[in-house]
Write a protein that holds these residues in place. Structure first.
Motif, PDB file in Angstrom:
ATOM      1  N   LEU A  86       8.507 -29.184 -11.013  1.00 32.37           N
ATOM      2  CA  LEU A  86       8.438 -27.844 -11.591  1.00 32.37           C
ATOM      3  C   LEU A  86       9.773 -27.505 -12.248  1.00 32.37           C
ATOM      4  O   LEU A  86      10.778 -28.188 -12.064  1.00 32.37           O
ATOM      5  CB  LEU A  86       8.078 -26.827 -10.518  1.00 32.37           C
ATOM      6  CG  LEU A  86       6.754 -27.066  -9.769  1.00 32.37           C
ATOM      7  CD1 LEU A  86       6.431 -25.874  -8.881  1.00 32.37           C
ATOM      8  CD2 LEU A  86       5.614 -27.345 -10.723  1.00 32.37           C
ATOM      9  N   ASN A  87       9.772 -26.428 -13.010  1.00 34.64           N
ATOM     10  CA  ASN A  87      10.965 -26.003 -13.738  1.00 34.64           C
ATOM     11  C   ASN A  87      11.317 -24.573 -13.338  1.00 34.64           C
ATOM     12  O   ASN A  87      11.245 -23.645 -14.152  1.00 34.64           O
ATOM     13  CB  ASN A  87      10.715 -26.120 -15.244  1.00 34.64           C
ATOM     14  CG  ASN A  87      11.981 -25.967 -16.051  1.00 34.64           C
ATOM     15  OD1 ASN A  87      13.059 -26.359 -15.604  1.00 34.64           O
ATOM     16  ND2 ASN A  87      11.875 -25.375 -17.238  1.00 34.64           N
ATOM     17  N   PRO A  88      11.705 -24.366 -12.058  1.00 28.05           N
ATOM     18  CA  PRO A  88      11.928 -22.999 -11.584  1.00 28.05           C
ATOM     19  C   PRO A  88      13.239 -22.423 -12.099  1.00 28.05           C
ATOM     20  O   PRO A  88      14.148 -23.143 -12.532  1.00 28.05           O
ATOM     21  CB  PRO A  88      11.973 -23.176 -10.065  1.00 28.05           C
ATOM     22  CG  PRO A  88      12.523 -24.554  -9.879  1.00 28.05           C
ATOM     23  CD  PRO A  88      11.964 -25.371 -11.020  1.00 28.05           C
ATOM     24  N   THR A  89      13.340 -21.111 -12.037  1.00 27.58           N
ATOM     25  CA  THR A  89      14.597 -20.411 -12.305  1.00 27.58           C
ATOM     26  C   THR A  89      14.989 -19.659 -11.034  1.00 27.58           C
ATOM     27  O   THR A  89      14.119 -19.203 -10.275  1.00 27.58           O
ATOM     28  CB  THR A  89      14.455 -19.432 -13.473  1.00 27.58           C
ATOM     29  OG1 THR A  89      13.329 -18.569 -13.231  1.00 27.58           O
ATOM     30  CG2 THR A  89      14.240 -20.182 -14.771  1.00 27.58           C
ATOM     31  N   CYS A  90      16.306 -19.550 -10.800  1.00 27.16           N
ATOM     32  CA  CYS A  90      16.791 -18.964  -9.563  1.00 27.16           C
ATOM     33  C   CYS A  90      17.718 -17.786  -9.842  1.00 27.16           C
ATOM     34  O   CYS A  90      18.355 -17.692 -10.902  1.00 27.16           O
ATOM     35  CB  CYS A  90      17.549 -20.016  -8.740  1.00 27.16           C
ATOM     36  SG  CYS A  90      16.509 -21.367  -8.126  1.00 27.16           S
ATOM     37  N   ASN A  91      17.785 -16.905  -8.876  1.00 31.74           N
ATOM     38  CA  ASN A  91      18.719 -15.783  -8.905  1.00 31.74           C
ATOM     39  C   ASN A  91      19.347 -15.656  -7.529  1.00 31.74           C
ATOM     40  O   ASN A  91      18.720 -15.962  -6.509  1.00 31.74           O
ATOM     41  CB  ASN A  91      18.011 -14.477  -9.268  1.00 31.74           C
ATOM     42  CG  ASN A  91      17.667 -14.411 -10.747  1.00 31.74           C
ATOM     43  OD1 ASN A  91      18.546 -14.368 -11.600  1.00 31.74           O
ATOM     44  ND2 ASN A  91      16.374 -14.408 -11.052  1.00 31.74           N
TER      45      ASN A  91
ATOM     46  N   GLN B  76      20.812 -23.083 -13.709  1.00 36.36           N
ATOM     47  CA  GLN B  76      19.406 -22.765 -13.455  1.00 36.36           C
ATOM     48  C   GLN B  76      19.077 -22.598 -11.975  1.00 36.36           C
ATOM     49  O   GLN B  76      18.651 -21.543 -11.547  1.00 36.36           O
ATOM     50  CB  GLN B  76      18.525 -23.852 -14.065  1.00 36.36           C
ATOM     51  CG  GLN B  76      17.044 -23.542 -14.014  1.00 36.36           C
ATOM     52  CD  GLN B  76      16.250 -24.527 -14.845  1.00 36.36           C
ATOM     53  OE1 GLN B  76      16.795 -25.277 -15.629  1.00 36.36           O
ATOM     54  NE2 GLN B  76      14.939 -24.511 -14.684  1.00 36.36           N
ATOM     55  N   CYS B  77      19.277 -23.619 -11.164  1.00 34.96           N
ATOM     56  CA  CYS B  77      19.099 -23.492  -9.711  1.00 34.96           C
ATOM     57  C   CYS B  77      20.224 -24.228  -9.000  1.00 34.96           C
ATOM     58  O   CYS B  77      20.013 -24.889  -7.973  1.00 34.96           O
ATOM     59  CB  CYS B  77      17.738 -24.019  -9.265  1.00 34.96           C
ATOM     60  SG  CYS B  77      16.374 -22.850  -9.466  1.00 34.96           S
ATOM     61  N   ALA B  78      21.445 -24.106  -9.548  1.00 34.01           N
ATOM     62  CA  ALA B  78      22.633 -24.698  -8.957  1.00 34.01           C
ATOM     63  C   ALA B  78      23.556 -23.583  -8.460  1.00 34.01           C
ATOM     64  O   ALA B  78      23.744 -22.568  -9.145  1.00 34.01           O
ATOM     65  CB  ALA B  78      23.365 -25.575  -9.971  1.00 34.01           C
ATOM     66  N   PHE B  79      24.128 -23.760  -7.265  1.00 38.36           N
ATOM     67  CA  PHE B  79      24.925 -22.716  -6.631  1.00 38.36           C
ATOM     68  C   PHE B  79      26.296 -23.250  -6.246  1.00 38.36           C
ATOM     69  O   PHE B  79      26.420 -24.310  -5.621  1.00 38.36           O
ATOM     70  CB  PHE B  79      24.191 -22.179  -5.388  1.00 38.36           C
ATOM     71  CG  PHE B  79      22.940 -21.409  -5.722  1.00 38.36           C
ATOM     72  CD1 PHE B  79      22.968 -20.028  -5.847  1.00 38.36           C
ATOM     73  CD2 PHE B  79      21.738 -22.076  -5.936  1.00 38.36           C
ATOM     74  CE1 PHE B  79      21.820 -19.321  -6.170  1.00 38.36           C
ATOM     75  CE2 PHE B  79      20.584 -21.382  -6.266  1.00 38.36           C
ATOM     76  CZ  PHE B  79      20.619 -19.997  -6.390  1.00 38.36           C
ATOM     77  N   ASP B  80      27.310 -22.490  -6.632  1.00 38.68           N
ATOM     78  CA  ASP B  80      28.706 -22.863  -6.381  1.00 38.68           C
ATOM     79  C   ASP B  80      29.001 -22.890  -4.891  1.00 38.68           C
ATOM     80  O   ASP B  80      28.511 -22.060  -4.122  1.00 38.68           O
ATOM     81  CB  ASP B  80      29.618 -21.854  -7.084  1.00 38.68           C
ATOM     82  CG  ASP B  80      31.077 -22.140  -6.831  1.00 38.68           C
ATOM     83  OD1 ASP B  80      31.477 -23.307  -7.000  1.00 38.68           O
ATOM     84  OD2 ASP B  80      31.805 -21.207  -6.454  1.00 38.68           O
TER      85      ASP B  80
ATOM     86  N   GLY C   5      11.199 -16.125  -1.912  1.00 37.51           N
ATOM     87  CA  GLY C   5      12.569 -15.938  -1.475  1.00 37.51           C
ATOM     88  C   GLY C   5      12.958 -17.092  -0.560  1.00 37.51           C
ATOM     89  O   GLY C   5      12.182 -17.493   0.311  1.00 37.51           O
ATOM     90  N   ILE C   6      14.140 -17.653  -0.767  1.00 38.44           N
ATOM     91  CA  ILE C   6      14.621 -18.769   0.046  1.00 38.44           C
ATOM     92  C   ILE C   6      15.948 -18.375   0.672  1.00 38.44           C
ATOM     93  O   ILE C   6      16.875 -17.955  -0.024  1.00 38.44           O
ATOM     94  CB  ILE C   6      14.815 -20.050  -0.790  1.00 38.44           C
ATOM     95  CG1 ILE C   6      13.548 -20.421  -1.543  1.00 38.44           C
ATOM     96  CG2 ILE C   6      15.249 -21.212   0.102  1.00 38.44           C
ATOM     97  CD1 ILE C   6      13.711 -21.629  -2.450  1.00 38.44           C
TER      98      ILE C   6
END
Length: 383
Positions: free
Chosen positions: A272-277, A284-288, A241-242
């Protein structure tokens, strides 16, 4: 008559013997002088050769000569068997002889001794790239199919090897050694080198997108304020968790569009090729970031028009902290050490702003290569 002849013969023999003895003495003296001069010359050549190798970027390793600062011309070699013309421009020369030989190079004489692995050169036995650890450099690197390209970035260690890291766009090149890499320009160590390689001083005297080490504040052409705060919470063996918080008072030159997270493992030297939620996830790991509200914001540009001839802009400044809570799945075992990279993207025409954290377990700090390591120097004055 016989007596006189015999006496003449004896005298002649004595003279010949004296001449012979004198010749032997002279020969011995000459040989001694030659040996002495040979020793002096060898010592001189050895000293000059080592100095030439040290200051020219040449590294001698037994029977091999490696150039770390560009190609060197090998004019010829002097060996016990005689002089051999080589006339070759190369980054590496390997002796075919098992005997010591004197190389005549374009930067001076260098002695190679296959039986000796340490001839007093401080670089012997070490990867010459180690001299540039945490330095921001420009380097010519030979990659697959003998392709040579110029790469700018910082020299770091990943695993047990040296790599060049570039951020925005992100890539690593390596492993690096004296055979596939030579440094064409050294921009300096830590933040100083980072600023130099990312363009120096920009708008209003502010540095471009290279961030000063935390706790800050930092002042670049597009970002003003403290580093975002990062908290790491382990979830399981593959996920963390971040929590990322932009503190109140943080200012952006224009309303930022989004930020993207990247993970570079320090254990296996791989991205690495992480996935985010999490809330506001757009890819994938980009946030508005366009949902964030700023006082006085007009449109999405953070500027107001004073009249039809003059345009004035104000920075978008956060009135309160903004926190993103993110679950990141690494899709593999979470590395013991990794770099967490954040790149904030602005509207077209403005450079992005990046940050990097050095993560070990749940502890975050900034990387050594953003700050000059070691004990700070002191200034002493007389009296």
């Amino acid at each position: 008559m016989r007596s006189r002849g015999s006496l003449s013969t004896i005298l002649a023999g004595v003279l010949v013997l004296i001449a012979l003895l004198m010749g032997i003495g002279i020969a011995v003296e000459v040989m001694s002088m030659i040996i002495t001069l040979e020793g002096i010359a060898a010592n001189h050549v050895n000293t000059v050769g080592e100095a030439a190798a040290t200051y020219s970027g040449l590294v001698t390793q037994g029977g091999a000569l490696i150039s770390t600062k560009g190609p060197v011309t090998i004019i010829g070699a002097v060996a016990p068997s005689g002089f051999e013309v080589i006339n070759s421009t190369t980054y590496e020369y390997v002796s075919k002889s098992t005997e010591p030989e004197l190389l005549l190079t374009s930067v001076g004489p260098v002695i190679l001794d296959p039986a000796q692995t340490d001839a007093g050169n401080p670089a012997l036995g070490a990867n010459p790239i180690s001299y540039y650890l945490y330095h921001w450099v420009s380097a010519v690197i030979t990659t697959g199919q003998n392709q040579q390209n110029q790469y700018p970035g910082v020299i770091i260690t990943l695993g047990n090897n040296y790599y060049l890291l570039h951020i925005d766009p992100n890539y690593i090149v390596g492993p690096l050694n004296g055979l596939n890499t030579y440094i064409t320009k050294d921009y300096g160590i830590g933040q100083w080198g980072c600023i130099n390689i990312y363009g120096g001083i920009g708008v209003n005297g502010a540095y471009t997108t290279c961030p000063a080490p935390p706790p800050g504040p930092i002042d670049t052409t597009v970002y003003n304020g403290y580093w975002p705060q990062v908290t790491i919470n382990p979830i399981n063996s593959t996920a963390i968790g971040i929590s990322i918080t932009f503190l109140n008072g943080t200012s952006f030159i224009r309303q930022p569009q989004y930020f993207t997270l990247y993970v570079l493992s320090q254990d296996s030297a791989t991205w690495l090729n992480p996935t985010c939620n999490g809330a506001h996830l757009t890819a994938q790991c980009a946030f508005d970031m366009t949902w964030i509200q700023f006082p006085g914001l007009q449109g999405n540009t953070c500027y107001y028009v004073y009249n039809q001839y003059n345009k004035f802009f104000i920075w978008c400044t956060l009135p309160q902290p903004i926190t993103y809570n993110i679950v990141m799945n690494m899709n593999q075992q979470v590395p013991g050490g990794y770099y967490l990279v954040m790149v904030i993207t602005y509207p077209q025409g403005f450079p992005s702003q990046w940050f990097v954290w050095n993560i070990t377990g749940t502890t975050q700090s900034y990387p050594t290569w953003l700050d000059a390591p070691g004990q700070p120097a002191t200034v002493e004055v007389p009296g």
